[in-house]
Design a protein around this motif. Structure first.
Motif, PDB file in Angstrom:
ATOM      1  N   LYS A  33     -23.217  27.176  39.125  1.00 19.32           N
ATOM      2  CA  LYS A  33     -22.705  28.546  39.354  1.00 19.32           C
ATOM      3  C   LYS A  33     -22.095  29.014  38.221  1.00 19.32           C
ATOM      4  O   LYS A  33     -22.306  30.424  38.078  1.00 19.32           O
ATOM      5  CB  LYS A  33     -22.144  28.788  40.571  1.00 19.32           C
ATOM      6  N   ARG A  34     -21.579  28.440  37.307  1.00 18.31           N
ATOM      7  CA  ARG A  34     -21.128  29.152  36.071  1.00 18.31           C
ATOM      8  C   ARG A  34     -22.019  29.495  35.148  1.00 18.31           C
ATOM      9  O   ARG A  34     -21.880  30.647  34.429  1.00 18.31           O
ATOM     10  CB  ARG A  34     -20.095  28.064  35.137  1.00 18.31           C
ATOM     11  N   ARG A  35     -23.185  29.021  35.185  1.00 21.98           N
ATOM     12  CA  ARG A  35     -24.395  29.292  34.297  1.00 21.98           C
ATOM     13  C   ARG A  35     -25.006  30.658  35.053  1.00 21.98           C
ATOM     14  O   ARG A  35     -25.672  31.292  34.293  1.00 21.98           O
ATOM     15  CB  ARG A  35     -25.497  28.152  34.214  1.00 21.98           C
ATOM     16  N   CYS A  52     -28.643  21.378  38.829  1.00 20.22           N
ATOM     17  CA  CYS A  52     -27.621  21.361  40.023  1.00 20.22           C
ATOM     18  C   CYS A  52     -27.699  19.896  40.314  1.00 20.22           C
ATOM     19  O   CYS A  52     -26.288  19.437  40.901  1.00 20.22           O
ATOM     20  CB  CYS A  52     -28.328  22.260  41.341  1.00 20.22           C
ATOM     21  N   SER A  64     -24.684  33.011  38.216  1.00 16.11           N
ATOM     22  CA  SER A  64     -23.692  32.865  39.352  1.00 16.11           C
ATOM     23  C   SER A  64     -24.545  33.694  40.640  1.00 16.11           C
ATOM     24  O   SER A  64     -25.680  34.038  40.357  1.00 16.11           O
ATOM     25  CB  SER A  64     -22.622  34.303  39.220  1.00 16.11           C
ATOM     26  N   LYS A  80     -20.553  23.854  41.192  1.00 16.62           N
ATOM     27  CA  LYS A  80     -19.722  24.570  40.370  1.00 16.62           C
ATOM     28  C   LYS A  80     -20.112  25.099  38.741  1.00 16.62           C
ATOM     29  O   LYS A  80     -20.131  26.254  38.517  1.00 16.62           O
ATOM     30  CB  LYS A  80     -18.397  24.177  40.525  1.00 16.62           C
ATOM     31  N   GLU A  81     -20.480  24.001  38.196  1.00 16.53           N
ATOM     32  CA  GLU A  81     -21.011  24.119  36.717  1.00 16.53           C
ATOM     33  C   GLU A  81     -22.251  24.798  36.861  1.00 16.53           C
ATOM     34  O   GLU A  81     -22.621  25.923  36.002  1.00 16.53           O
ATOM     35  CB  GLU A  81     -21.299  22.607  36.041  1.00 16.53           C
ATOM     36  N   TYR A  83     -25.511  17.916  37.411  1.00 19.42           N
ATOM     37  CA  TYR A  83     -24.223  18.268  36.986  1.00 19.42           C
ATOM     38  C   TYR A  83     -23.839  18.445  38.538  1.00 19.42           C
ATOM     39  O   TYR A  83     -24.142  17.770  39.380  1.00 19.42           O
ATOM     40  CB  TYR A  83     -24.150  19.450  36.243  1.00 19.42           C
TER      41      TYR A  83
END
Lengths: 81, 151
Positions: free
Chosen positions: B63-65, B54, B67, B60-61, B57
């Protein structure tokens, strides 16, 4: 137990503890608190309690420093008192 | 808040380092019952690896990995493993979390059944601690918005 090493680590722990509550910058305070946790971890490993030292290294020096820094960035850098 | 910037050195080092941190966390969980370490410490190390992702990066990236739904499901899954093993011991006629009763359903003797039982408990604790640490960090760093944080 080596009492000379014990004494040196205890002095570092006390210095870090006093510095962490007297410094005015909250980000520095969080970093010094991480150093305090690290010296506490060394002291516990030296006294033979490896499991507690492991917990202190992962939780005290690792995660809680990140949480303190995250909390400082939500508030102000300087203390008011 | 700090502005987002892409740093190729930080992102590459994070990408190379992450599998080793997670492997170490799994090692600590798997060897927790006969060496220092255990479910709590291994779960914290697994959570710290995701927090490193976190920070390197952005949220958002991250939370894409993983959720928020998956995170909450992991949080409950560990608790279900923990209490499920305890209730299985209760059903097999022992006390709550009396692992030696597990030799009725596992193909081992009661002494080995104790070792297997505490391993299951460590796995459950590790999953829950990992999910709670990730959830605590995400809520703390973005004040509940999950939009932007320490980057």
């Amino acid at each position: 137990m080596i009492w000379q090493l014990d004494l040196i680590l205890l002095v570092f722990v006390i210095v870090c503890a006093v510095a962490s509550i007297t410094v005015k910058d909250l980000l520095s305070s969080a970093i010094i608190f991480g150093a305090y946790s690290f010296f506490m971890c060394l002291l516990w490993a030296e006294m033979g309690s490896v499991d507690v030292a492991f917990t202190e290294a992962s939780v005290g020096a690792g995660i809680s420093t990140v949480f303190f820094i995250a909390a400082v960035f939500q508030t102000t850098r300087r203390t008011k008192d | 808040m700090i502005a987002h910037f892409e740093d190729v050195i930080i992102q590459t080092v994070c990408r190379i380092l992450l599998p080793f941190i997670q492997l170490y966390g799994l090692y600590v969980i798997a060897h927790g019952h006969h060496s220092p370490g255990g479910g709590f410490q291994g779960g914290v190390i697994l959570g710290a690896s995701f927090i490193l992702f976190c920070v390197a990066y952005d949220i958002k990236e991250a939370k894409r990995r993983m959720s928020e739904k998956l995170d909450t499901m992991f949080c409950s899954l560990g608790l279900i493993i923990y209490s499920g093993i305890g209730i299985i011991c209760l059903v097999l006629g022992g006390n709550y979390l009396n692992y030696s009763r597990l030799h009725h359903i596992l193909p081992v003797n009661p002494i080995d059944a104790r070792s297997m039982g505490i391993l299951g408990i460590e796995i459950g604790v590790g999953i829950t601690v990992m999910a709670v640490m990730i959830s605590l960090f995400l809520n703390l760093v973005s004040s509940g918005e999950h939009e932007e944080g320490l980057q």
